[in-house]
Design an enzyme around this catalytic site. Structure first.
Site, PDB file in Angstrom:
ATOM      1  N   LYS A  95      -1.872  -2.052  -1.338  1.00 38.86           N
ATOM      2  CA  LYS A  95      -2.393  -3.217  -0.613  1.00 38.86           C
ATOM      3  C   LYS A  95      -2.125  -3.164   0.888  1.00 38.86           C
ATOM      4  CE  LYS A  95      -4.331  -5.950  -3.733  1.00 38.86           C
ATOM      5  NZ  LYS A  95      -3.940  -7.326  -4.000  1.00 38.86           N
ATOM      6  N   ASP A  97      -0.749 -13.091  -4.851  1.00 33.79           N
ATOM      7  CA  ASP A  97      -0.097 -13.009  -6.143  1.00 33.79           C
ATOM      8  C   ASP A  97       0.959 -11.908  -6.130  1.00 33.79           C
ATOM      9  OD1 ASP A  97      -1.799 -10.803  -6.094  1.00 33.79           O
ATOM     10  OD2 ASP A  97      -3.284 -11.776  -7.370  1.00 33.79           O
TER      11      ASP A  97
END
Length: 385
Positions: free
Chosen positions: A69, A114
């Site tokens: 990410k 998340d």
């Protein structure tokens, strides 16, 4: 609970997928510790699937973090800050040059997450000398929250799920609080698009690693789906390859993209989404990712938590430490192998998008297999912290 299912995509139109970009690569090379992550041969997985080969892009340690990410978060942060400063990439080409321009700026970065995206935004804030506010859903495990706090960010835990965290982050936007989200909504599309662009560096690495190893291009590419940013990047990397069949994978409890395909357009599913595949617990597809995801994948499949856990154990047998979301791509192929028609001529690519970001759960699922194979799970604690 819904049963796993396979959905053929009536919207499949690979010629409509956005071309892959190489723009983020130069900036990524300016980040401390940049290096390509490994592409790993996985013979045990190949045997289980009954295919010629399985190769795993292992994203368990990317730029000192346990997930891919940071590639999207770093590029999107860079572009958001350039726009705020009214500067060009030529004027500020590197991380160090950007940090120098931001001294005493009073800017705060903000993201809903998340887990991995928010931690990556917090890391970028720390590298740039900025503060960060990260909004997380109420069911996030404490280990992931603590990892974000250890980056120096403040963490707000809200009641509800990921979509609720997104709404809260949007409320905080101001002249000095800049939102770096990996999903889009009406009026907010550029930063999530930059997140997708940022993942292109990983796709370029994969293509180069296949060439360097003398491997033929994959015939099957599996990509797990949350809001769709990662899946859109994979579509851009492989949808135009005529021999590559793309398979999108979601939890049965968080199948917003598969449901949207069935409905013929972006659909929000009821919450909460509570799969152990925490990075995929999303109820609404990203509107900026939707065109590439809906056009780029021939097939979408859904899997249960236990099927993801099975894939985690199988990856461990091939020496890959993969978290719950990271193993989902392989889990989808294992669950639907026969329906997908996988065979001995297939070359499979899966991307393990994260390492053991919840070590307690990882050990509970994979611990015995890891011990038998002398897998040192502790090596990932450095990346996790």
């Amino acid at each position: 609970m819904r049963e796993p299912r396979l959905v053929s995509n009536p919207l499949y139109a690979p010629s409509q997928v956005t071309p892959r970009t190489a723009e983020p690569s130069h900036f990524h090379h300016s980040l401390p510790g940049y290096a390509p992550t490994p592409l790993i041969d996985a013979p045990h997985a190949a045997q289980r699937l009954g295919v010629a080969s399985v190769h795993v892009k292992d994203e368990s340690a990317r730029l000192g973090m346990p997930s891919f990410k940071v590639l999207g978060a770093s590029w999107a942060t860079y572009r958001v800050l350039l726009r705020h400063l009214g500067a060009t990439r030529e004027e500020i080409p590197t991380l160090d040059a950007l940090a120098a321009r931001l001294t005493n700026s009073g800017i705060r970065l903000c993201a809903a997450t998340d887990g991995n995206h928010g931690r990556a935004v917090a890391r970028m804030a720390r590298l740039l000398g900025l503060s960060a506010a990260i909004i997380v859903p109420g069911d996030m495990v404490g280990e992931r929250i603590e990892a974000i706090r250890e980056e120096g960010a403040t963490v707000e835990v809200i009641e509800g799920g990921y979509d609720d965290a997104i709404r809260r982050s949007a409320e905080l936007a101001s002249e000095t609080t800049l939102i770096v989200s990996d999903t889009s909504w009406d009026g907010y599309v550029d930063p999530p698009g930059w997140v997708i662009d940022g993942y292109s560096t990983m796709l370029s690495e994969i293509r180069q690693q296949f060439r360097d190893a003398g491997l033929s291009a994959p015939t099957i590419v599996a990509a797990q789906i949350g809001v769709g940013a990662f899946a859109a990047a994979v579509a851009r990397g492989f949808a135009t390859e005529s021999q590559a069949r793309l398979v999108g994978v979601e939890p049965t409890q968080a199948d917003c993209v598969t449901s949207s395909i069935e409905q013929g357009g972006v659909t929000t599913i009821p919450g909460p989404q509570l799969s152990i595949m925490a990075g995929l617990n999303c109820g609404t597809p990203s509107i900026i990712a939707w065109p590439d995801v809906s056009a780029g994948y021939q097939t979408f499949v859904t899997i249960t938590d236990e099927q993801a856990a099975d894939a985690m154990r199988l990856l461990a047998s091939d020496g890959v430490v993969s978290g719950e979301s990271g193993a989902a791509g392989l889990g989808g192929l294992l669950c639907h192998r026969d329906e997908l028609g996988l065979g001995p001529d297939d070359s499979v690519l899966v991307i393990s998008t994260e390492g053991a970001t919840d070590l307690q759960n990882y050990r509970a699922i994979v611990g015995d297999a890891a011990a038998r194979l002398d897998l040192d799970v502790h090596q990932h604690e450095g990346a996790l912290r």
